[in-house]
Design a protein around this motif. Structure first.
Motif, PDB file in Angstrom:
ATOM      1  N   MET A 171       0.804  -1.220   0.000  1.00 19.15           N
ATOM      2  CA  MET A 171       0.000   0.000   0.000  1.00 19.15           C
ATOM      3  C   MET A 171       0.842   1.278   0.000  1.00 19.15           C
ATOM      4  O   MET A 171       0.299   2.384   0.027  1.00 19.15           O
ATOM      5  CB  MET A 171      -0.918  -0.004   1.226  1.00 19.15           C
ATOM      6  N   HIS A 172       2.168   1.112  -0.021  1.00 16.26           N
ATOM      7  CA  HIS A 172       3.090   2.247   0.057  1.00 16.26           C
ATOM      8  C   HIS A 172       2.864   3.074   1.314  1.00 16.26           C
ATOM      9  O   HIS A 172       2.903   4.305   1.292  1.00 16.26           O
ATOM     10  CB  HIS A 172       2.974   3.122  -1.199  1.00 16.26           C
ATOM     11  N   MET A 173       2.641   2.374   2.438  1.00 13.01           N
ATOM     12  CA  MET A 173       2.553   3.038   3.733  1.00 13.01           C
ATOM     13  C   MET A 173       3.898   2.936   4.443  1.00 13.01           C
ATOM     14  O   MET A 173       4.737   2.098   4.091  1.00 13.01           O
ATOM     15  CB  MET A 173       1.449   2.413   4.574  1.00 13.01           C
TER      16      MET A 173
ATOM     17  N   CYS B 224      -2.323   2.984  10.891  1.00 15.87           N
ATOM     18  CA  CYS B 224      -3.491   2.183  10.520  1.00 15.87           C
ATOM     19  C   CYS B 224      -4.049   2.623   9.171  1.00 15.87           C
ATOM     20  O   CYS B 224      -4.270   3.819   8.951  1.00 15.87           O
ATOM     21  CB  CYS B 224      -4.568   2.298  11.593  1.00 15.87           C
ATOM     22  N   GLN B 225      -4.292   1.660   8.282  1.00 17.68           N
ATOM     23  CA  GLN B 225      -4.883   2.015   6.994  1.00 17.68           C
ATOM     24  C   GLN B 225      -6.385   2.239   7.087  1.00 17.68           C
ATOM     25  O   GLN B 225      -7.006   2.764   6.166  1.00 17.68           O
ATOM     26  CB  GLN B 225      -4.601   0.941   5.941  1.00 17.68           C
TER      27      GLN B 225
ATOM     28  N   HIS C 120       0.622  11.411   7.161  1.00 18.68           N
ATOM     29  CA  HIS C 120      -0.391  10.457   6.694  1.00 18.68           C
ATOM     30  C   HIS C 120       0.084   9.006   6.768  1.00 18.68           C
ATOM     31  O   HIS C 120      -0.733   8.086   6.649  1.00 18.68           O
ATOM     32  CB  HIS C 120      -0.770  10.757   5.251  1.00 18.68           C
ATOM     33  N   SER C 121       1.405   8.811   6.954  1.00 22.40           N
ATOM     34  CA  SER C 121       2.016   7.473   6.895  1.00 22.40           C
ATOM     35  C   SER C 121       1.832   6.818   5.527  1.00 22.40           C
ATOM     36  O   SER C 121       1.813   5.599   5.405  1.00 22.40           O
ATOM     37  CB  SER C 121       1.459   6.556   7.996  1.00 22.40           C
TER      38      SER C 121
ATOM     39  N   TRP D 266       0.880   3.071  -5.365  1.00 26.74           N
ATOM     40  CA  TRP D 266       1.452   1.890  -6.009  1.00 26.74           C
ATOM     41  C   TRP D 266       0.654   1.570  -7.259  1.00 26.74           C
ATOM     42  O   TRP D 266      -0.475   2.024  -7.444  1.00 26.74           O
ATOM     43  CB  TRP D 266       1.447   0.714  -5.031  1.00 26.74           C
ATOM     44  N   VAL D 267       1.212   0.754  -8.128  1.00 28.45           N
ATOM     45  CA  VAL D 267       0.595   0.441  -9.408  1.00 28.45           C
ATOM     46  C   VAL D 267      -0.766  -0.233  -9.242  1.00 28.45           C
ATOM     47  O   VAL D 267      -1.645  -0.114 -10.091  1.00 28.45           O
ATOM     48  CB  VAL D 267       1.544  -0.439 -10.255  1.00 28.45           C
TER      49      VAL D 267
END
Length: 263
Positions: free
Chosen positions: A30-32, A41-42, A104-105, A110-111
């Motif tokens: 997720m590019h976090m 947390c997402q 935002h973390s 990502w693709v």
């Protein structure tokens, strides 16, 4: 693809809707920035806090700027997630990008975001094995034995006396003599061979052995009761069949359990 029943070929359309992994793997997908960051947390926008001189964030409900309810957290959604990721990509300086990424973390897009079948919140659920059996249960054991980062050890009467803990560890190890190998992995002595514990072993220990082994071991009974509420919820989560009403019981049950944990 070939339909053997109709004896004809057809186009099979495949859609990616879910991605699974432990939290570091999901963070990469997720590019976090990861689970040790300010806003890890997402699903929600709760922020972590640091103790003086400590770089690792802790994510409590009761925070310096006000407490939060687990039933009413500031939630992310797919649109806001993508918007924040685009904001990080849009800035022209590295320093500003790093500031937004920390806030935002989220480090970028990502693709996989180009796939309309993916929802960047719902498509990346937490991994129950890592979340519960390789994180929560071992952490609780460390709390109960006074080895969790020297955090308030025993101040609330949840510390199991050392002599009793040694007996619990020995009893857990000897349980393998009476449990057929087809039903479980052998539980080692948690005192002398803690590093050998796997998710499977923690699951067996927590759901089947600990309810008996920990009974009457806490100075205050409410901590055993709190532990058993967790085991009840875990058993619900891993059951083969769930009624719709039980989903609400699990949701509310975990909210109440976390609030009791932080009291």
């Amino acid at each position: 693809m070939l339909d053997l029943w109709a004896e004809e070929f057809f186009w099979l359309h495949v859609y990616l809707i879910l991605a699974f992994g432990d939290y570091p793997a999901l963070a990469k997908l997720m590019h976090m920035k990861g689970h040790n960051d300010l806003c890890p947390c997402q699903f929600c926008e709760i922020h972590g806090v640091c103790a003086p001189g400590v770089k690792v964030y802790y994510i409590p409900l009761f925070q310096p700027n006000g407490s939060m309810s687990p039933a009413d957290l500031p939630m992310h959604n797919h649109t806001t997630f993508i918007k924040q990721a685009n904001q990080v990509l849009a800035v022209t300086t590295i320093n500003k990008a790093n500031e937004l990424a920390k806030e935002h973390s989220i480090k970028g897009i990502w693709v996989l975001s180009s796939l309309s079948s993916l929802n960047f919140l719902l498509s990346f659920p937490f991994n129950f094995m890592h979340l519960i059996f390789e994180n929560l249960i071992p952490n609780l054991v460390q709390h109960y034995t006074g080895t969790f980062k020297d955090l308030d050890c025993g101040a609330k009467e949840y510390l199991i006396p050392q002599e009793e803990w040694l007996e619990i560890c020995a009893a857990g190890e000897s349980s393998g003599n009476t449990i057929p190998t087809a039903f479980r992995a052998w539980i080692p002595n948690l005192k002398t061979d803690y590093s050998s514990m796997t998710a499977e072993k923690w699951a067996l220990w927590a759901m089947w052995l600990a309810p008996i082994l920990l009974q009457d071991c806490f100075p205050n009974w409410k901590y055993y009761d709190h532990f058993m509420k967790l085991i009840h919820l875990i058993n619900k989560c891993v059951s083969w069949v769930l009624k719709q009403s039980e989903l609400e019981e699990i949701r509310v049950g975990f909210q109440e359990w976390v609030e009791e944990y932080e009291e």
